[in-house]
Scaffold this motif. Structure first.
Motif, PDB file in Angstrom:
ATOM      1  N   TYR A 421       0.844  -1.135  -0.021  1.00  0.00           N
ATOM      2  CA  TYR A 421      -0.316   0.137  -0.321  1.00  0.00           C
ATOM      3  C   TYR A 421       0.968   1.404   0.318  1.00  0.00           C
ATOM      4  O   TYR A 421       1.850   1.124   1.047  1.00  0.00           O
ATOM      5  N   PHE A 422       0.700   2.127  -1.025  1.00  0.00           N
ATOM      6  CA  PHE A 422       1.596   3.658  -1.098  1.00  0.00           C
ATOM      7  C   PHE A 422       0.533   5.135  -0.362  1.00  0.00           C
ATOM      8  O   PHE A 422      -0.785   4.403  -1.365  1.00  0.00           O
ATOM      9  N   LYS A 423       1.042   5.645  -0.381  1.00  0.00           N
ATOM     10  CA  LYS A 423       0.139   6.839   0.287  1.00  0.00           C
ATOM     11  C   LYS A 423       1.023   8.110   0.855  1.00  0.00           C
ATOM     12  O   LYS A 423       2.220   7.822   1.653  1.00  0.00           O
ATOM     13  N   ALA A 424       0.461   8.789   0.450  1.00  0.00           N
ATOM     14  CA  ALA A 424       1.601   9.920   0.588  1.00  0.00           C
ATOM     15  C   ALA A 424       0.691  11.343  -0.219  1.00  0.00           C
ATOM     16  O   ALA A 424       0.341  11.627  -1.517  1.00  0.00           O
ATOM     17  N   SER A 425       1.026  12.614   0.230  1.00  0.00           N
ATOM     18  CA  SER A 425       0.882  13.499  -0.426  1.00  0.00           C
ATOM     19  C   SER A 425       1.364  13.526  -1.992  1.00  0.00           C
ATOM     20  O   SER A 425       2.340  13.064  -2.454  1.00  0.00           O
ATOM     21  N   ARG A 426       1.480  14.492  -2.518  1.00  0.00           N
ATOM     22  CA  ARG A 426       1.279  14.501  -4.440  1.00  0.00           C
ATOM     23  C   ARG A 426       2.326  14.886  -3.991  1.00  0.00           C
ATOM     24  O   ARG A 426       3.385  14.196  -5.296  1.00  0.00           O
TER      25      ARG A 426
END
Length: 446
Positions: A421-426
């Motif tokens: 799962y990948f998650k970060a601000s753009r």
């Protein structure tokens, strides 16, 4: 279609030259001139749109706006006259864009406008509602995330006898959604939630609630306001004599749907909206199955027994927390090897250490196998992860991320089934890692 006189009256301008040609489209990009276009030069942070009027003329626009205080006014007027291009003088070109958009909204008064705001889920909610209405109605929607003081007017200017128009409304400061709502005059307003997005600017969730409630400013009399009753800030919103407030949430009705997905609250809302437009339950279920998740928003890619989830479109505390919890809930009990790759949540201001630590605490108490991080403030996430069962890895993103990709694949090779799962601000650019990983996995699969 607009005449030059009609445009001039709508924006309270002064016609400098009129070639008597009608206008079918509006553009603020000189390289994107289509079908009898009016070019509106906007003053941006880096460029003055007036610099590109000649380019717009070369690309066959029919008319341009010119700001009355522009230093090259006489030269621009002569250029338009010499090329038989209509020219209208206005005090402010951005305001003119917004006034023309409002005029077109009034011109299409029978179109039902749905306006959506909230800290998270605006785009996914918009797309889901669109996909459950588009088969029965002629629907226009905000493209991408063109949800600000420029993007929203451009969408409204495409209105042409549509049945429904679905608009996102974004904001950073007080007063911004009020302006957008007054331009759009929605029939239905939606607030998805009150989260931490822009808390670094607005200072508190109470202030974020006030800013989001500005969506009711232009809401038509006897309109509908849909608010998420599962949100602790929204469930206390009182009733109004000017519009009907409808509170939706995860009730037993959600059990009617075979496809619940990662964000069932969006489905609950879409179902309530579909009922407003007389779409029966069996049709809604059918349309729901046809809906596809947008790119980089819980986008699921399956490769053999592995699942890669690209959720890199943007991030704040609420969306990251929700995403991680969904991964744990949906895959933790299915014997998947759980790998998280997190980047910074931006625009949190002085709250950044606190909310990154909260994410760390969430991870620490759950069955995560590997935690990857990249960025600056993700160090606060790592500070809170003391669970010895969790492998922690920190990398700096670069032009060559082969070491990161190889490490992820090595971790995946330890188990038969993996969820990454990948998650970060753009602004972190974590989607590049996703693309490189998918490319390497595809090569290995040949």
């Amino acid at each position: 279609m607009f005449s030059i006189e009609e445009i001039n009256n709508a924006i309270n301008g002064t016609i400098l030259y009129n070639n008597k040609k009608n206008i079918d489209t509006i553009s603020i990009n000189s390289n994107d001139i289509k079908n009898n276009a009016l070019f509106i030069p906007i003053l941006g942070e880096k460029h003055d749109g007036h610099e590109f009027i000649l380019d717009a003329i070369k690309n066959d626009c029919n008319a341009v706006l010119i700001a009355s205080n522009h230093t090259q006014m006489d030269k621009l007027i002569k250029t338009c006259f010499d090329n038989n291009i209509s020219a209208i003088e206005v005090g402010d070109t951005l305001q003119a864009l917004q006034e023309l958009a409002h005029y077109n909204r009034i011109k299409n008064k029978d179109t039902k406008v749905i306006a959506i705001t909230g800290s998270n889920g605006k785009t996914s909610t918009k797309d889901l509602i669109y996909d459950t209405l588009k088969y029965d109605y002629n629907v226009l929607k905000t493209e991408g995330n063109l949800n600000n003081h420029i993007g929203l007017p451009l969408t409204l200017l495409k209105l042409n006898k549509h049945d429904i128009c679905i608009l996102e409304m974004g904001m950073n400061h007080f007063g911004e959604i009020e302006k957008l709502s007054n331009i759009a005059e929605p029939d239905i307003a939606i607030i998805t939630n009150i989260g931490t997005a822009h808390i670094g600017i607005l200072g508190s969730k109470d202030n974020i609630l006030k800013a989001k409630m500005e969506i009711t400013s232009g809401l038509k009399e006897n309109g509908l306001l849909f608010i998420n009753n599962d949100d602790e800030y929204l469930n206390g919103v009182g009733l109004s004599s000017n519009y009907t407030t409808f509170k939706y949430g995860l009730t037993d009705s959600i059990k009617k749907f075979n496809k619940v997905g990662e964000y069932p609250i969006n489905i609950a809302l879409a179902y309530e909206i579909s009922k407003v437009f007389n779409i029966k339950l069996n049709k809604f279920k059918k349309y729901l199955k046809l809906h596809k998740t947008p790119k980089m928003r819980m986008e699921k890619i399956k490769i053999k027994n592995n699942i890669i989830i690209n959720d890199c479109y943007n991030a704040n505390y609420d969306s990251m927390k929700s995403g991680i919890e969904n991964i744990i809930k949906n895959y933790g009990k299915k014997n998947y090897h759980l790998l998280l790759y997190l980047g910074d949540m931006l625009e949190l201001g002085e709250w950044s250490p606190y909310y990154h630590k909260e994410i760390g605490k969430l991870i620490n108490k759950n069955n995560i196998d590997v935690l990857y991080v990249s960025g600056n403030d993700v160090k606060y996430v790592l500070d809170e992860v003391s669970n010895s069962n969790i492998i922690k890895k920190q990398f700096k993103l670069s032009d060559n991320n082969s070491n990161i990709i190889n490490d992820i694949i090595n971790q995946m090779n330890n188990k038969k089934k993996n969820i990454v799962y990948f998650k970060a601000s753009r602004g972190i650019g974590l989607e590049k890692i996703v693309d490189e990983l998918l490319l390497k996995l595809s090569d290995n699969d040949k």
